[in-house]
Each structure stands twice: as C-alpha cells, then as structure tokens.
Scaffold this active site. Sequence first.
Site: not given
Length: 813
Positions: A521, A524, A644
Amino acid sequence: MASSLCLFLLYSVILQSAICVAAQTKSTIAIGDSHTAESNTSPWLLSPSGDFAFGFLPLNDTNLFLLSIWYAKISENTVVWYANGDSPAPKGSKVELNANDGLVLTSPNGVGLWNTTEVLNSGVSRGVFNDTGNFVLEDGDFNSLWETFKHPNDNLLPSQVLEKGVKLSSKLKERNFSKGRFELHLQNDGNLVMYSINLPSGYANENYYESQTVGSNKSSAGTQLVFDSSGELYVLRENNEKFNMSGKDGEDDDSSKVSTTDFYLRATLNLDGVFSLFKHPKSSTDSSGWTIVWSHPENICSYIAVAGSGVCGYNSVCTLGDDKRPRCQCPKSYSLVDPDDPYGSCKPDFIQGCVEDDLYDFEILTETDWPLSDYVSQKPFTEEQCRKSCLEDCFCSVAIFRTDSCWKKKLPLSNGIYDGSTLGDAKAFLKVRKDNTSIIVNKNNNRGTLVLVVSVLFGSSAILNAVLIVAICVSTSMILQYEKKLRRVSRSDTSVETNLRYFTYKELEKAANGFDKELGRGSFGIVYEGVINNNTSSETRVAVKKLNNFLLDQAHKEFRNEVNGIGLTHHKNLVRLLGFCEGGSERLLVYEYMSNGTLAKFLFNSSDKKQRPSWKLRLEIAIGVARGLVYLHEECITRIIHCDIKPQNILLDDNFNARISDFGLAKLLNMNESKTNTGIRGTKGYVAVEWFKNMPITTMVDVYSYGVVLLEIISCRRCVQEMDQGEEEKAILTDWAYDCYRDGAVDALVEGDNEALDDKGKLEKLVMIAIWCVQEDPVLRPSMRNVIHMLEGTVEVQVPPYPSPVSIQYSLI
Ligand SMILES: *[C@@H]1O[C@H](CO)[C@@H](O)[C@H](O)[C@H]1NC(C)=O
Ligand SMILES: *[C@@H]1O[C@H](CO)[C@@H](O)[C@H](O)[C@H]1NC(C)=O
Ligand SMILES: *[C@@H]1O[C@H](CO)[C@@H](O)[C@H](O)[C@H]1NC(C)=O
Ligand SMILES: *[C@@H]1O[C@H](CO)[C@@H](O)[C@H](O)[C@H]1NC(C)=O
Ligand SMILES: *[C@@H]1O[C@H](CO)[C@@H](O)[C@H](O)[C@H]1NC(C)=O
Ligand SMILES: *[C@@H]1O[C@H](CO)[C@@H](O)[C@H](O)[C@H]1NC(C)=O
Ligand SMILES: *[C@@H]1O[C@H](CO)[C@@H](O)[C@H](O)[C@H]1NC(C)=O
Ligand SMILES: *[C@@H]1O[C@H](CO)[C@@H](O)[C@H](O)[C@H]1NC(C)=O
Ligand SMILES: *[C@@H]1O[C@H](CO)[C@@H](O)[C@H](O)[C@H]1NC(C)=O
Ligand SMILES: *[C@@H]1O[C@H](CO)[C@@H](O)[C@H](O)[C@H]1NC(C)=O
Ligand SMILES: *[C@@H]1O[C@H](CO)[C@@H](O)[C@H](O)[C@H]1NC(C)=O
Ligand SMILES: *[C@@H]1O[C@H](CO)[C@@H](O)[C@H](O)[C@H]1NC(C)=O
C-alpha cells in the site's frame, strides 16, 4: 469458301482443346505435379462438384499472382484462402507437390516464396481438393498431413473448425492480401475475441469483441469455433453446449438460418474489422450477390483504440452502416492519403501554418467527435469563445463544443466518430483554409509539397512572377516548419501511444484475479499482483496499482497526460509503466513486476545486525537510486521531481537492481513552475524543509530524501526509530549520523557489519555525501549528478557543514 471452312475447323480444334483442358482440371494431384502462374490459365484444381477452384489468381498488377482457393461458379473472384499474401508470386512462378516439403511455391528465379514446412519429411503422397473447399495433403495411408482449413486467413467455410490458438487475420486492403489490422482469435482460455493490431509489429490492442466463453462456475469454456456443414457457426464449449454466433448474445435466431444447399456461405473477418456471415445464392439466375446475414460487433465505430487511429484512419470519421459495417469518410477539405484505401488516413488539402487567422474558417460538423486528440480543454466557455480560441491558436485543428466545454484538438485526429445517438449536442469546428485557389496540394506527394499553377508563372508579368517566387519561398519555409511541427507532434504521439497499453477494468480485474493478492500500500493506492497476456499468447507478471479516489477529481485529460508522461520515462533504475486503465470511476496503472520486493523489506528485515544484506550490494543499490534520480531530474523529456523518495518506493528486480517507483504521480512539476505547492507531499522523516516554508519546491527535495535513504542503506535502520533509554540521541538517524561523523566514530553506524567496517574509507565518504544531501539549506545540497560523481569518486567529497544551522531551525517553528 475453303479458307473460311479452314478457319472454322481451326476454331473448332482450338475450342475442343480448350474444352479438353477444362475437362482435365482435376481434384487430386500426385508427387511431381506442378502449375505455373501465367495470365489466362485455368485453375490447377477444381473440387469434384466444381464449386471451388485452386490455382493462381492475378492480382491487380497482372504480373503478380496469388496462390489461392476461390469460388469457381460465381462471377466475383471471391478468394476464400490464400498462401502467399505477403509475398505475391511474379509471373512464371511455379507451385509443385514434393514428397518432403508438400507444396512449394518458387519464383521464376528460384526464390522460395512459400511452402508447407509443417509436413517436412513426413512422406506426402498426394494432394486432394475436397468439395468443402479444403485442400488436403495426405500420406500413403490417406492420413491428413496438412490442410488449408487448418491454416485459415480471413475466412471460414462450412465444415471448417477454428481451434484454440488459431487466428483469423483480415486483409490489408481490398486487393492487397498482406496481413491487415484486425484479428479474430480463439484464445487458450476459450474466449473468442477480436482486436486490432499495430502494424508492422503485430502488437495487440484491447479487444472490441469477446464471446465471454471462458470457464467459470456458471459457464463452460469454449474449445473450438465450429462452422458446421449445415451453416451454423458457434463456439463449442467443453460441456458440448453451443454459443451461437448468429443471434445476439448467443441466443438462437431462426431468421438467420440459411440453407447450405441453396447458398454458398462464408464467415469473413472483413478488412474493416467486422466479422460477418455472408451468403450468395448458388442459382445462376439469382443475381443478388454476397449479402450479410449477421455481423459482430454491434458498433465497431465506438471501439476506441488508444494506440492507433481507430477503425478508420487518422483524421477520418467513422459512421456505422445498417449492416453494422463502418463507413470511413474524410471531412471536408481533407482527402485520402491513399485513394485506393477508403479505410486509410485523411490529410488536409491545405497547409495550416501559424499565419494570420483570417486565412481560416470553420467547417461545422454536428454529432461528430475525435475523442482522444485534445491537448487542452476549457470550461466554462461559450461557443463563440471556443471558436475564437481555436482560430487564434495555430496548433488547433478542430474544436469540439458541447454544453459549456470546449476541447481543442491537434492533428492527427484519431478515433473519429459520427453518432447522433450519443453526440447529439456536440459540434465540431474544423479549421479549414478559406481560399485554396492559389494553392494546390500535389496529390502524388503525400508530404504536401506546394505546386503553383505553372501557367500563371509563364503567362504573366515579370513583377508578378517575382511576387510569386517570393510567395513560393515563404510558403515553402512555412511548410517546412509545419512539417517539422507535424513530425515532432506525431513522433511524440506514436511513442506515447505505442508504448502504453490501454486496459479495460474488466481485463485488469481478471489479470489481478479479482484483486486478491495485495503486494503493498502506498500514498497513491493499493498495489496488487496480476498476470497479463501481453501478446495474447505470452504471459507476464505485473503489479497493478489501483489509485486512490483523490485522483478522480482531476479532469480526465490530466490523468491521461500524466500517464503519458510517465510512459515516456525509461531507465534501468525506474520501474517501467506498461499500461493503464481509465474506466468509469477507476484509475489503474500497470507496472512491471519486481520480484525482490521493496528496499525497505530488504534493509530492515533482520533485527540481527550480523544478518545485514551485503555491503557491496547495498552500495550498488545506492548508486542505482542516484542514477534513477539523475534521469528523472535531468534526462527525461518531462523533468520529474519525485517528491516521495523512501525505501518503500524503491523496488528491487530479479538482479537486485534498484528501481524507483511511484514517480510522476505527484504531478509533473516543471522546474520553474514549482512554487505553488498545494500541500506537503512526501513522508515524515524524508521530507525537506522547503515543504514547511514558503520556498520553491525543486529537485533538491529529492536530494534531501536521498540523503536520508543513503544513511538508511548504510546503517540498515529506519530514519526514525524508538531507542532504549540512554540512547535517545540515536532516535533521529540524520542527527545521530552527523554526531558520529563529527566525533570521528562512523563505525557506530555499521556496528557488527564487518564488510562495511573493512571498507572504512568508503563508509566515511558515504556518510559525508549523505550529510551534504540532508543540508537544510537547499542551496548547499549537491545535485543528484554531483552525488553520482562523488559516489563514483570522480569528485572529491569536501567536509560537510552541520546540516541544521540554528537560524534555519528556529525559523522553521
Ligand atoms: C484493382 O482492381 C479493382 C477490381 O478488380 C479495380 O476496381 C481497380 O480499379 C483496380 N485498381 C488498379 C490500381 O488497377
Ligand atoms: C520452406 O520455407 C522455409 C521458411 O519459410 C524455408 O526455410 C525452407 O527452405 C523452405 N523449403 C523449401 C523447400 O523451399
Ligand atoms: C472431404 O469431404 C467429405 C464430404 O464432402 C468429407 O466427408 C470428408 O471427410 C472430407 N475429407 C477431408 C480430408 O476433409
Ligand atoms: C500490400 O501493402 C503492403 C504494405 O503497404 C506493400 O508493402 C505490398 O507491396 C502491397 N502488396 C501488393 C501486392 O500491392
Ligand atoms: C507475439 O507473439 C507471436 C508468437 O506468438 C510472435 O511471433 C510475435 O512477434 C509477438 N509480438 C510481439 C509484439 O511481442
Ligand atoms: C466457484 O467455485 C469455487 C470452487 O468450486 C468456489 O470456491 C467459488 O466460491 C465459486 N465462485 C462462485 C462465484 O460461485
Ligand atoms: C444454438 O443453435 C442450435 C441449433 O439451432 C440450437 O439447438 C441451440 O439450442 C442454440 N443454443 C442456444 C444457446 O441458443
Ligand atoms: C478548395 O478545396 C476543396 C476541397 O479539396 C474543394 O472542394 C474546393 O473546390 C476548393 N475550392 C476552390 C475555390 O478551389
Ligand atoms: C511480453 O512478455 C515478454 C515475456 O514475458 C517480455 O519479454 C516482453 O517485454 C513483453 N512485451 C511487452 C510489449 O510487454
Ligand atoms: C527476511 O528474513 C528472513 C529470516 O530472517 C529470511 O528468511 C528472508 O529471506 C529475509 N527476506 C529478505 C527479503 O531478505
Ligand atoms: C530475488 O529474485 C530472484 C529472481 O526472481 C529470486 O530467485 C530470489 O529468490 C529473490 N530473492 C529474494 C530474497 O526474494
Ligand atoms: C529557471 O529559473 C532560473 C533562475 O530563476 C533561470 O536561470 C532558468 O533559465 C529558468 N529555467 C527555465 C526553463 O525557465
């Protein structure tokens, strides 16, 4: 009198010999028999009843021949099977039956054009032409070794069966028998599908028809497509049930039953992609010719192939006929690139340049759209604003106005459709040149060279000629620019559109087995494991990312643009995007599958410090991540700031190469347009101070995150970690690392890691580089390219300053 008698006799002899030749045409051949391609020869073989002929048919160019089977008794030369569609046989070519290779077709100069390789050395004894239209090669015991029925092209005949894995391929053009743009395939899962392919690679696009005869609890999988001798066409399921092709959705439909005694029947994948059952009366008195009994799919015009032009060519418009077959039409002021190919692309008959807008006017088309070609949409807009905006924009070739929205589109336009039922209120403003009297586009030259009317040049004054010559120069340079632009546009278009595959939601749901296996996970969305058939025959493991709904607020176009941008990035340290899905409320991305999981799992798996992954491998990974970032920051077409970077977003492939994922999703930020940040992106512990202050977001935010990740790679611990009492100073990795460095005790970072301890020089250098990267003042951080130079040792690493000077720390709060 005598001479006329002589003539009469001669005539009868000729006639008789002609009859003899006809009577000699047989239905069986023996080893050594051969046939030569000549104009006006009779067929080589006739089936016993005389319904079918086998031999050479001249193509349009009468010096080329097609070895084929056709109906012998009807006037149209309807070809039902052909051997050498891709390599037509020159006049004088010969086909011969040979015991080792079966049928062998060679050109007059001995070049092998085609043969039945499959029967190699299996002892062919004879060839038999069956009444069904099947030509069979048999061995001495009458066993079939090879049949035309098992090697279909675009046609099936009654009593012919299509086995799993076998495809029908449409022709390219009416009189060109090369492989065309559509295929019908009974897949190994039992599903009968039709799809378009991209020529010349043969890459299969998403399908536009499927029988859905796949195995499940409720239904039994298809095993064969059967065209039985009574004229029924159905997918035979494993449990012997039939999925009838005649009726809608497989329901039986008596009205479509056609008698095979009165009619010839053929099921053909037409060159427009429609699969139809045709009938033709056998009676010579009935002149109705071939007529369609049924067709699939329901509406081929609504098939939108993301990769490619759609059913009709570029700039063309598709209208569905009552027979469910598409009619392709060029809009006004456009004409076919190849006049002999009505399904081909259209080109404008005028040159559109960036010159005064009063040269152009609009052709208004109602109920027409080219759904995928827009480069900008505007809303709310009035019709007048929409027209004006397109007129003033030299990239705009057509604007679609609907309710209060305006989409501007550029050439080439794809997937054009005319449909009153769904596009009732859509208006297309097609930009055309007002006055084309002085300009003629040379029809023989597709690149649109200008030709001026020569008589004007000859017949007028010197001054006028001079004016005309200037006009030629000006317009030629205009064309060159236009062509350059067109080339640029189309190059980027094709690379965008051919690389990424468009999936339907259903396809991906199936590929991911109902999204049952979660891989991870992220911010996004959730990633699932899946398997796709990339080429309807081979299977590839993929990761399917189902994006969170936040992306759904974005306009349709924005998603597609971002995805296309990501599709253009290829680097060995990036996870490759293979395709996407944009169906209803869902947005999904399909990535390469990375077998060795995330860097986080790799680094932080073991609590036992002696079990750390190899130091060498960790160094390789650190360099790989840096290379991937250099590419994103400097080398790819649209520069990308990742925003990120963290070990959860870095994956490891089969060979443990670092592969960055999730790039491009956080919006493709252009380097200087990045000031307006819409909230912090990234993950605590890895984000740079710029996010908290009113500072421009640049590639330096990724450098900061990289520095943190580098320290994690060195120490195999997380950047923020709860520590036992007395060790609180170690909780924040960046602070602890600087303390260690300052105190000359970098060893502490790799305690127990003998490999790293033995490589102390390198270790210290890496720590220094990391400290440079995590400087709070972005100006002090090196670029990723500099980081690579330092890692590789081509640049000396200077002593880094303290990363969090007091001034900055306090201004943070
Ligand atoms: C090719 O053949 C078709 C039908 O036989 C005919 O209509 C067409 O004009 C021919 N084209 C050329 C270029 O000869
Ligand atoms: C048959 O075709 C194959 C490949 O198409 C070729 O390698 C082979 O030499 C051919 N055989 C003959 C006898 O022409
Ligand atoms: C030839 O056709 C007949 C019926 O016309 C059929 O019974 C026979 O099986 C066919 N032979 C082959 C080899 O297809
Ligand atoms: C058919 O079209 C292909 C591709 O355009 C071309 O290469 C080939 O020469 C054509 N064949 C004939 C017989 O015209
Ligand atoms: C698709 O598969 C076929 C064989 O099944 C192969 O010949 C062809 O090259 C493949 N095409 C692509 C684009 O992978
Ligand atoms: C299909 O059958 C399998 C096992 O037979 C069962 O686990 C599954 O729940 C069934 N699915 C449906 C939709 O009935
Ligand atoms: C398909 O057609 C056959 C013959 O007409 C008929 O017997 C059968 O019931 C039909 N199957 C379905 C599912 O309609
Ligand atoms: C302009 O081009 C169109 C499309 O080719 C043509 O129909 C029209 O007759 C031309 N107009 C003039 C004035 O030549
Ligand atoms: C298709 O799959 C093969 C093997 O899995 C892979 O090597 C190839 O790159 C894939 N092609 C595409 C277009 O995805
Ligand atoms: C994680 O650790 C376990 C046991 O310590 C080991 O079996 C496994 O291979 C490790 N996984 C990775 C990705 O290193
Ligand atoms: C890494 O990938 C290779 C290739 O798929 C595999 O053989 C190996 O087991 C994987 N290693 C781990 C730790 O998962
Ligand atoms: C970005 O900004 C810098 C300085 O602000 C400037 O030198 C550079 O030319 C700009 N780049 C682009 C692509 O606008």
